[in-house]
Design an enzyme around this catalytic site. Structure first.
Site, PDB file in Angstrom:
ATOM      1  N   HIS A 159      86.749  54.025  45.871  1.00 31.81           N
ATOM      2  CA  HIS A 159      86.315  53.003  46.841  1.00 31.81           C
ATOM      3  C   HIS A 159      84.882  53.371  47.277  1.00 31.81           C
ATOM      4  O   HIS A 159      83.988  53.440  46.455  1.00 31.81           O
ATOM      5  CB  HIS A 159      87.346  52.982  47.979  1.00 31.81           C
ATOM      6  N   ASP A 214      78.213  49.579  44.526  1.00 38.18           N
ATOM      7  CA  ASP A 214      77.840  50.977  44.749  1.00 38.18           C
ATOM      8  C   ASP A 214      76.762  51.495  43.807  1.00 38.18           C
ATOM      9  O   ASP A 214      76.019  52.405  44.167  1.00 38.18           O
ATOM     10  CB  ASP A 214      79.083  51.876  44.606  1.00 38.18           C
ATOM     11  N   HIS A 256      85.623  46.424  39.020  1.00 37.71           N
ATOM     12  CA  HIS A 256      86.067  45.944  40.333  1.00 37.71           C
ATOM     13  C   HIS A 256      87.481  45.397  40.240  1.00 37.71           C
ATOM     14  O   HIS A 256      87.865  44.831  39.215  1.00 37.71           O
ATOM     15  CB  HIS A 256      85.125  44.854  40.872  1.00 37.71           C
TER      16      HIS A 256
HETATM   17  C1  LIG Z   1      82.453  49.016  47.111  1.00 35.37           C
HETATM   18  C2  LIG Z   1      83.624  49.398  46.285  1.00 35.37           C
HETATM   19  O1  LIG Z   1      84.559  50.013  46.754  1.00 35.37           O
HETATM   20  S1  LIG Z   1      83.577  48.864  44.696  1.00 35.37           S
HETATM   21  C3  LIG Z   1      84.628  49.969  43.812  1.00 35.37           C
HETATM   22  C4  LIG Z   1      84.007  51.338  43.734  1.00 35.37           C
HETATM   23  N1  LIG Z   1      84.758  52.183  42.800  1.00 35.37           N
HETATM   24  C5  LIG Z   1      84.258  52.586  41.643  1.00 35.37           C
HETATM   25  O2  LIG Z   1      83.139  52.297  41.258  1.00 35.37           O
HETATM   26  C6  LIG Z   1      85.156  53.495  40.830  1.00 35.37           C
HETATM   27  C7  LIG Z   1      85.142  53.136  39.355  1.00 35.37           C
HETATM   28  N2  LIG Z   1      85.871  51.916  39.111  1.00 35.37           N
HETATM   29  C8  LIG Z   1      87.232  51.925  39.078  1.00 35.37           C
HETATM   30  O3  LIG Z   1      87.892  52.962  39.166  1.00 35.37           O
HETATM   31  C9  LIG Z   1      87.958  50.597  38.944  1.00 35.37           C
HETATM   32  O4  LIG Z   1      87.133  49.671  38.258  1.00 35.37           O
HETATM   33  C10 LIG Z   1      88.361  50.003  40.313  1.00 35.37           C
HETATM   34  C11 LIG Z   1      89.157  51.049  41.118  1.00 35.37           C
HETATM   35  C12 LIG Z   1      87.147  49.578  41.095  1.00 35.37           C
HETATM   36  C13 LIG Z   1      89.231  48.777  40.051  1.00 35.37           C
HETATM   37  O5  LIG Z   1      90.399  49.219  39.424  1.00 35.37           O
HETATM   38  P1  LIG Z   1      91.361  48.226  38.622  1.00 35.37           P
HETATM   39  O6  LIG Z   1      91.493  46.947  39.350  1.00 35.37           O
HETATM   40  O7  LIG Z   1      92.603  48.984  38.319  1.00 35.37           O
HETATM   41  O8  LIG Z   1      90.510  47.982  37.300  1.00 35.37           O
HETATM   42  P2  LIG Z   1      90.841  47.027  36.068  1.00 35.37           P
HETATM   43  O9  LIG Z   1      92.229  46.514  36.145  1.00 35.37           O
HETATM   44  O10 LIG Z   1      89.733  46.045  35.967  1.00 35.37           O
HETATM   45  O11 LIG Z   1      90.722  48.048  34.844  1.00 35.37           O
HETATM   46  C14 LIG Z   1      90.823  47.564  33.516  1.00 35.37           C
HETATM   47  C15 LIG Z   1      90.567  48.673  32.552  1.00 35.37           C
HETATM   48  O12 LIG Z   1      89.216  49.080  32.634  1.00 35.37           O
HETATM   49  C16 LIG Z   1      89.129  50.468  32.908  1.00 35.37           C
HETATM   50  N3  LIG Z   1      88.074  50.710  33.850  1.00 35.37           N
HETATM   51  C17 LIG Z   1      87.906  50.053  35.028  1.00 35.37           C
HETATM   52  N4  LIG Z   1      86.832  50.543  35.658  1.00 35.37           N
HETATM   53  C18 LIG Z   1      86.339  51.523  34.864  1.00 35.37           C
HETATM   54  C19 LIG Z   1      85.261  52.399  34.986  1.00 35.37           C
HETATM   55  N5  LIG Z   1      84.472  52.370  36.074  1.00 35.37           N
HETATM   56  N6  LIG Z   1      85.025  53.282  33.996  1.00 35.37           N
HETATM   57  C20 LIG Z   1      85.806  53.324  32.912  1.00 35.37           C
HETATM   58  N7  LIG Z   1      86.861  52.505  32.731  1.00 35.37           N
HETATM   59  C21 LIG Z   1      87.125  51.629  33.715  1.00 35.37           C
HETATM   60  C22 LIG Z   1      90.463  50.823  33.536  1.00 35.37           C
HETATM   61  O13 LIG Z   1      90.764  52.202  33.389  1.00 35.37           O
HETATM   62  C23 LIG Z   1      91.400  49.931  32.789  1.00 35.37           C
HETATM   63  O14 LIG Z   1      91.658  50.495  31.527  1.00 35.37           O
HETATM   64  P3  LIG Z   1      93.153  50.521  30.938  1.00 35.37           P
HETATM   65  O15 LIG Z   1      93.549  49.067  30.855  1.00 35.37           O
HETATM   66  O16 LIG Z   1      92.980  51.218  29.619  1.00 35.37           O
HETATM   67  O17 LIG Z   1      93.956  51.293  31.930  1.00 35.37           O
HETATM   68  O1  LIG Z   2      87.014  44.855  47.458  1.00 37.72           O
HETATM   69  C1  LIG Z   2      87.244  45.983  46.993  1.00 37.72           C
HETATM   70  O2  LIG Z   2      88.318  46.291  46.446  1.00 37.72           O
HETATM   71  C2  LIG Z   2      86.234  47.044  47.055  1.00 37.72           C
HETATM   72  C3  LIG Z   2      84.883  46.563  47.486  1.00 37.72           C
HETATM   73  O3  LIG Z   2      84.110  46.081  46.699  1.00 37.72           O
HETATM   74  C4  LIG Z   2      84.543  46.670  48.889  1.00 37.72           C
HETATM   75  O4  LIG Z   2      85.378  47.067  49.717  1.00 37.72           O
HETATM   76  O5  LIG Z   2      83.386  46.352  49.233  1.00 37.72           O
END
Ligand SMILES: CC(=O)SCCNC(=O)CCNC(=O)[C@H](O)C(C)(C)COP(=O)(O)OP(=O)(O)OC[C@H]1O[C@@H](n2cnc3c(N)ncnc32)[C@H](O)[C@@H]1OP(=O)(O)O
Ligand SMILES: O=C([O-])CC(=O)C(=O)O
Length: 377
Positions: free
Chosen positions: A223, A313, A262
């Site tokens: 997050h 981010d 996301h």
């Molecule tokens: C402001 C914020 O909070 S924005 C979010 C900040 N977090 C991050 O940047 C962390 C990196 N990103 C992630 O971990 C994820 O994309 C999340 C937590 C944001 C969303 O998670 P989910 O909704 O479960 O992602 P989603 O369903 O789209 O994932 C699909 C596939 O892509 C992969 N994937 C998603 N994001 C990434 C990533 N950043 N790097 C590599 N692989 C990824 C997942 O592992 C998944 O693979 P699988 O089907 O083989 O398991």
């Molecule tokens: O909506 C989410 O899951 C994460 C995010 O981008 C935020 O909190 O700004």
């Protein structure tokens, strides 16, 4: 028009868990609005305090209301002595998000919300004093200096943070970027930290408990903590070519690349294009020829290889870095902003409350026979 992401499965994805009038995320695949206002309009035209007012009071302020609101926030920057004493006990190697969590919790002990009629004042106090909490601790722990958080010139929360951190009023450009950043981070519907705050609010708990819990949820690298992790990633590379090779290796190892992807958006995060533009401007200002091009290459590689896009981010990392902000303070900035969204959600929950208590699908054993302790393996 971009298609909305297909949602389902674990993590409560795609399940409606309540109502909100505060925000839409990815409604048409890519958009983000706060109370109906598009994020791009807000980032281009508003001050963060105006956006906080919009979220918390339900409408954009007129000039008089905005002036009065900013003045009120300015008058609330002083740290209580007992809070300073607590901050001074926290070690230098503590994570600044733990400092924020403790700072918020201690504030709740000193200035407890005894009745919900006090909620607006308690919220304004948190908005005003969070930059002071983190910078007071940081400068005491790292430089041995006790800063006076009320002797400040900046009339904005973003300006205040930079002024307290660097000991001087920031440039117009830096204050502007902070303002945009705080607007972009202010609100995002039922994300993990906001949902934490709402669950807590639904038990009729106090506002400081709601926010303290939300800070804990935001801390994680999936997050808010992703902006720090993104910085650590881009700093490893000396050139776009190195970044490309490094990312290809990480993808081959199936590593998670922080700052990408996301839970709701399917093909872009509307905040990225905005902060990316400001990061580029800052890169020009500081004469950067590495971090920004490295970041751009990461974006290109991730899209080309995985159709994964930068979330809010990723370009925040370089933008903050160019303004001389230490990496470990990146997520606390998110707190300074998101406290507006969290508390707007707490107000909304309280106004139409039912305790949040979902059910679980049981996956344990059907029925076990009780064994006295001396008969167990
Ligand atoms: C402001 C914020 O909070 S924005 C979010 C900040 N977090 C991050 O940047 C962390 C990196 N990103 C992630 O971990 C994820 O994309 C999340 C937590 C944001 C969303 O998670 P989910 O909704 O479960 O992602 P989603 O369903 O789209 O994932 C699909 C596939 O892509 C992969 N994937 C998603 N994001 C990434 C990533 N950043 N790097 C590599 N692989 C990824 C997942 O592992 C998944 O693979 P699988 O089907 O083989 O398991
Ligand atoms: O909506 C989410 O899951 C994460 C995010 O981008 C935020 O909190 O700004």
């Amino acid at each position: 028009m971009a298609e909305a992401k297909k949602l389902g499965g674990a993590g409560l994805r795609g399940q409606v868990a309540g109502e909100t009038a505060l925000c839409t995320v990815g409604k048409t695949g890519t958009g983000l609005t706060y109370r109906g206002y598009d994020i791009t309009d807000l980032a281009d035209n508003a001050q963060f305090e105006e956006v906080a007012y919009l979220l918390l009071r339900g409408k954009l302020p007129n000039q008089q209301e905005l002036d009065a609101y900013k003045q009120k926030l300015q008058s609330l920057r002083t740290l209580p002595d007992a809070l300073k004493t607590v901050l001074e006990q926290i070690p230098k190697n503590a994570h600044p998000m733990d400092v924020m969590r403790t700072g918020c919790s201690m504030l709740g002990n000193l200035e407890t919300e005894n009745d919900f009629s006090e909620q607006d004042d308690k919220i304004d106090r948190m908005l005003a004093v969070f930059p002071a909490i983190i910078t007071y601790w940081y400068r005491f722990a790292h430089e041995g200096i006790r800063i006076d958080t009320s002797a400040t010139e900046s009339d904005s929360i973003g300006g205040l943070f930079l002024e307290l951190l660097h000991g001087k009023k920031p440039s117009e450009l830096h204050e502007r970027v902070m303002n945009v950043s705080l607007i972009l981070y202010a609100e995002h519907e039922f994300n993990a930290s906001t949902f934490t705050a709402r669950v807590c609010a639904s038990t009729l708990s106090d506002i400081h408990s709601c926010v303290t819990g939300a800070i804990g949820s935001l801390r994680g690298p999936l997050h808010g903590g992703a902006n720090e992790a993104a910085m650590e990633l881009i700093q490893k590379f000396q050139s776009p070519e190195e970044a490309e090779a490094g990312l290809m290796g990480m993808l081959a190892r199936k590593d998670k690349i922080m700052g990408f992807g996301h839970a709701i958006y399917s093909e872009s995060d509307p905040r990225n294009v905005i902060i990316k533009k400001w990061s580029e401007k800052l890169a020009q200002e500081v004469g950067d020829t590495v971090l920004y091009p490295v970041s751009v290459r990461c974006e290109e590689v991730m899209w080309r290889e995985k159709k994964l896009f930068c979330n809010a981010d990723f370009f925040h990392a370089s933008a903050y870095h160019f303004m001389g902000i230490p990496t470990e303070l990146f997520t606390p900035i998110f707190v300074m902003s998101r406290v507006s969204g969290w508390t707007a959600h707490v107000k909304e929950q309280r106004a139409n409350n039912r305790i949040i208590r979902p059910s679980a699908e049981y996956t344990g054993p059907e029925s076990e026979e009780w064994l006295p302790i001396d008969q167990r393996s």
